[in-house]
Design a protein around this motif. Structure first.
Motif, short mmCIF file in Angstrom:
data_model
loop_
_atom_site.label_atom_id
_atom_site.label_comp_id
_atom_site.label_asym_id
_atom_site.label_seq_id
_atom_site.Cartn_x
_atom_site.Cartn_y
_atom_site.Cartn_z
N VAL A 146 1.42 -1.14 0.78
CA VAL A 146 0.09 0.23 0.08
C VAL A 146 1.02 0.78 0.14
O VAL A 146 2.41 1.27 0.88
CB VAL A 146 -0.65 -0.33 1.13
CG1 VAL A 146 -1.40 -0.76 1.63
CG2 VAL A 146 0.30 -0.04 2.20
N ASN A 205 -7.70 3.69 -4.69
CA ASN A 205 -9.22 3.58 -3.90
C ASN A 205 -8.89 4.51 -3.71
O ASN A 205 -9.79 4.84 -2.58
CB ASN A 205 -9.10 2.84 -2.58
CG ASN A 205 -8.67 1.60 -2.33
OD1 ASN A 205 -7.68 0.50 -2.01
ND2 ASN A 205 -9.46 0.83 -3.68
N PHE A 234 -13.23 -5.43 -4.26
CA PHE A 234 -11.35 -5.46 -4.08
C PHE A 234 -11.07 -7.51 -3.72
O PHE A 234 -10.33 -7.31 -4.63
CB PHE A 234 -10.89 -5.01 -3.03
CG PHE A 234 -9.12 -5.03 -2.35
CD1 PHE A 234 -8.80 -5.07 -3.27
CD2 PHE A 234 -9.12 -6.12 -1.72
CE1 PHE A 234 -7.61 -5.70 -3.46
CE2 PHE A 234 -8.05 -6.87 -1.55
CZ PHE A 234 -7.19 -6.11 -1.88
N MET A 250 -1.79 -0.67 -3.96
CA MET A 250 -2.83 -0.09 -3.28
C MET A 250 -2.86 1.27 -3.43
O MET A 250 -1.63 1.65 -2.43
CB MET A 250 -3.52 -0.94 -2.06
CG MET A 250 -3.96 -2.50 -2.94
SD MET A 250 -5.24 -3.06 -2.06
CE MET A 250 -6.66 -2.01 -1.13
N CYS A 256 -4.51 5.30 -1.25
CA CYS A 256 -5.34 5.90 -1.32
C CYS A 256 -4.78 7.16 -0.30
O CYS A 256 -3.74 7.62 -1.25
CB CYS A 256 -5.70 5.23 -0.81
SG CYS A 256 -5.34 4.17 1.05
N ARG A 266 -6.59 2.86 4.16
CA ARG A 266 -8.19 2.65 3.56
C ARG A 266 -7.99 1.35 2.89
O ARG A 266 -8.65 0.38 2.74
CB ARG A 266 -9.57 3.71 2.98
CG ARG A 266 -8.78 3.69 1.46
CD ARG A 266 -9.82 4.81 1.41
NE ARG A 266 -8.98 5.90 1.30
CZ ARG A 266 -9.37 7.57 1.06
NH1 ARG A 266 -10.63 7.38 0.54
NH2 ARG A 266 -8.55 8.73 1.35
N SER A 267 -6.63 1.18 2.46
CA SER A 267 -6.24 0.05 1.17
C SER A 267 -6.23 -0.74 2.39
O SER A 267 -6.40 -1.89 1.67
CB SER A 267 -5.31 0.50 0.25
OG SER A 267 -5.52 2.21 -0.84
N SER A 268 -5.15 -0.44 3.40
CA SER A 268 -5.09 -1.90 4.32
C SER A 268 -5.71 -2.78 4.86
O SER A 268 -6.03 -3.75 5.13
CB SER A 268 -3.80 -0.73 5.47
OG SER A 268 -2.53 -0.72 5.32
#
Length: 140
Positions: free
Chosen positions: A37, A60, A104, A117, A119, A124-126
């Motif tokens: 991320v 994201n 996702f 990913m 963001c 929020r990706s995690s």
């Protein structure tokens, strides 16, 4: 060379090496060996990240989110030059739904890996990844 000079030289070498490592690590955070991320993105940072061998990217962060420095269309142009897939899956920070998690998981299971990913901060990706993993939706 005296012991004092030698110790200072070794300390300088250690510091310069660790600074380089931390600079590289700050570009992204690996959650697994197939997914990382990254937060706040710029065209330059994105280009550097793609040089690390990512084969797919999931964005994201909504283009319209305050403080966003680069739109997904710009990231897609950069990625396409390197034959990297970009999926735009904007999610609202703090309001991730079960639909977001399932969507996702579908991308994760189908995309070439490793995946990056993106963001604002990586949170929020995690969260998407961790929720999908906890629910057993990821085929690893």
């Amino acid at each position: 060379m005296t012991n004092h000079v030698l110790k200072r030289l070794i300390c300088c070498l250690i510091l310069s090496c660790s600074t380089t490592v931390f600079a590289e690590e700050s570009l992204s955070k690996a959650l697994t060996n197939t997914l990382s991320v990254s937060g706040q993105m710029s065209s330059e940072k994105f280009s550097q990240l793609l040089q690390q061998g990512f084969k797919s990217v999931v964005v994201n962060r909504p283009d319209s989110e305050e403080g966003n420095k680069v739109k997904v269309s710009e990231l897609r142009e950069i990625a396409e030059r390197q034959h990297v897939s970009v999926i735009y899956q904007p999610v609202t920070s703090g309001k991730i739904t079960q639909t977001d998690i399932a969507e996702f998981a579908k991308y994760y299971n189908e995309l070439p890996k490793p995946i990056l990913m993106v963001c604002r901060s990586g949170t929020r990706s995690s969260t998407l990844f961790n929720q999908a993993k906890t629910q057993g939706l990821l085929h690893e």
